[in-house]
Design a protein around this motif. Structure first.
Motif, short mmCIF file in Angstrom:
data_model
loop_
_atom_site.label_atom_id
_atom_site.label_comp_id
_atom_site.label_asym_id
_atom_site.label_seq_id
_atom_site.Cartn_x
_atom_site.Cartn_y
_atom_site.Cartn_z
N ALA A 16 7.77 7.96 -11.91
CA ALA A 16 7.50 7.77 -10.48
C ALA A 16 8.19 6.50 -9.98
N CYS A 17 8.07 5.42 -10.73
CA CYS A 17 8.73 4.16 -10.34
C CYS A 17 10.24 4.33 -10.27
N ALA A 18 10.80 5.06 -11.23
CA ALA A 18 12.25 5.27 -11.27
C ALA A 18 12.72 6.08 -10.06
N VAL A 19 12.01 7.14 -9.72
CA VAL A 19 12.40 7.98 -8.59
C VAL A 19 12.36 7.18 -7.29
N ILE A 20 11.30 6.42 -7.09
CA ILE A 20 11.18 5.61 -5.88
C ILE A 20 12.30 4.56 -5.82
N ALA A 21 12.58 3.92 -6.95
CA ALA A 21 13.64 2.91 -6.99
C ALA A 21 15.00 3.53 -6.65
N VAL A 22 15.25 4.71 -7.18
CA VAL A 22 16.52 5.39 -6.90
C VAL A 22 16.62 5.73 -5.42
N MET A 23 15.57 6.28 -4.86
CA MET A 23 15.61 6.67 -3.45
C MET A 23 15.81 5.46 -2.55
N THR A 58 4.11 7.61 -14.81
CA THR A 58 4.14 6.37 -14.05
C THR A 58 5.55 5.77 -14.04
N ALA A 59 6.18 5.71 -15.20
CA ALA A 59 7.55 5.18 -15.28
C ALA A 59 8.51 6.07 -14.49
N ALA A 69 0.84 -1.22 0.00
CA ALA A 69 0.00 0.00 0.00
C ALA A 69 0.86 1.26 0.00
N ARG A 70 1.97 1.23 0.72
CA ARG A 70 2.86 2.39 0.77
C ARG A 70 3.43 2.70 -0.60
N TYR A 71 3.92 1.68 -1.30
CA TYR A 71 4.47 1.90 -2.64
C TYR A 71 3.38 2.36 -3.61
N GLU A 72 2.21 1.79 -3.50
CA GLU A 72 1.09 2.21 -4.35
C GLU A 72 0.77 3.69 -4.10
N GLY A 73 0.73 4.08 -2.83
CA GLY A 73 0.44 5.47 -2.48
C GLY A 73 1.53 6.43 -2.93
N ARG A 79 3.65 5.95 -5.44
CA ARG A 79 3.57 6.08 -6.90
C ARG A 79 2.45 7.03 -7.29
N ALA A 80 1.30 6.89 -6.65
CA ALA A 80 0.16 7.76 -6.97
C ALA A 80 0.48 9.22 -6.69
N LEU A 81 1.12 9.51 -5.55
CA LEU A 81 1.50 10.90 -5.23
C LEU A 81 2.47 11.46 -6.26
N LEU A 82 3.45 10.65 -6.64
CA LEU A 82 4.43 11.12 -7.62
C LEU A 82 3.80 11.30 -9.00
N VAL A 83 2.97 10.37 -9.41
CA VAL A 83 2.29 10.50 -10.71
C VAL A 83 1.45 11.78 -10.71
N GLU A 84 0.73 12.01 -9.63
CA GLU A 84 -0.10 13.22 -9.54
C GLU A 84 0.77 14.48 -9.62
N ALA A 85 1.88 14.49 -8.89
CA ALA A 85 2.77 15.66 -8.91
C ALA A 85 3.36 15.86 -10.31
N LEU A 86 3.74 14.77 -10.96
CA LEU A 86 4.31 14.90 -12.32
C LEU A 86 3.25 15.35 -13.32
N GLU A 87 2.03 14.88 -13.17
CA GLU A 87 0.95 15.34 -14.05
C GLU A 87 0.67 16.83 -13.82
#
Length: 180
Positions: free
Chosen positions: A137-144, A134-135, A105-109, A111-119
């Protein structure tokens, strides 16, 4: 928090946790009902601290990405919390782990926050056209997350904030400090 961070969920004992907290095992269980409940309480505490640092309202657009860089810098001062997150997030992929639903749920949330911010940033013209939110957002989370593990293993060699900012800038095609 420290016991889960250093031993992982399965190897952390309630006896050690109780001793560190100055309680009996029964006292710990009175407050949390189970070891899994205690783990959830620790993770919730971590989230409440992060949400409090965010302020009353989530930053919009690229301001949210700048917030992530600030979070990486703040994490460099919170080794125990970073270790807890790194150990338990990795451990949670194992079958039956009590924090599996939490981390999913944390990763889903996130990703959703980052996608929203990027949009939002796209609507404001702050990011290049064609960037897949979406891609990205996944990349930023993976890097962090990856930077946290590297930092834990070599804190003097890894600057989580600088590397996070560099990668976000690469996604944007320009330094984050110049964007927006």
């Amino acid at each position: 928090m420290e016991t889960f961070a250093t031993r992982g969920y399965h190897n952390a004992s309630l006896a050690e946790i109780a001793e560190r907290a100055g309680l009996t095992q029964a006292g710990v269980l009175h407050h949390f009902r189970s070891k899994a409940g205690l783990l959830t309480g620790v993770l919730d505490l971590r989230d409440r601290d992060d949400i409090a640092a965010l302020g009353e309202e989530r930053p919009r657009g690229l301001a949210f990405l700048r917030h992530l860089v600030e979070t990486a810098a703040r994490n460099a001062e919170r080794e125990g919390i970073v270790r807890l997150y790194a150990v338990l997030s990795a451990e949670s992929v194992t079958e039956g782990h009590p924090a599996q639903e939490y981390f999913a749920a944390r990763y889903e949330g996130l990703r959703a926050l980052l996608v929203e911010a990027l949009e939002e940033a796209g609507t404001l013209g702050e990011i290049p056209a064609g960037l897949d939110p979406t891609a990205a957002a996944c990349a930023v989370i993976a890097v962090m997350d990856g930077l946290q593990v590297q930092w834990l293993l070599a804190p003097g060699e890894v600057d989580m904030a600088a590397a996070t900012e560099l990668v976000i800038g690469a996604l944007l095609g320009r330094p984050l400090s110049e964007a927006g």
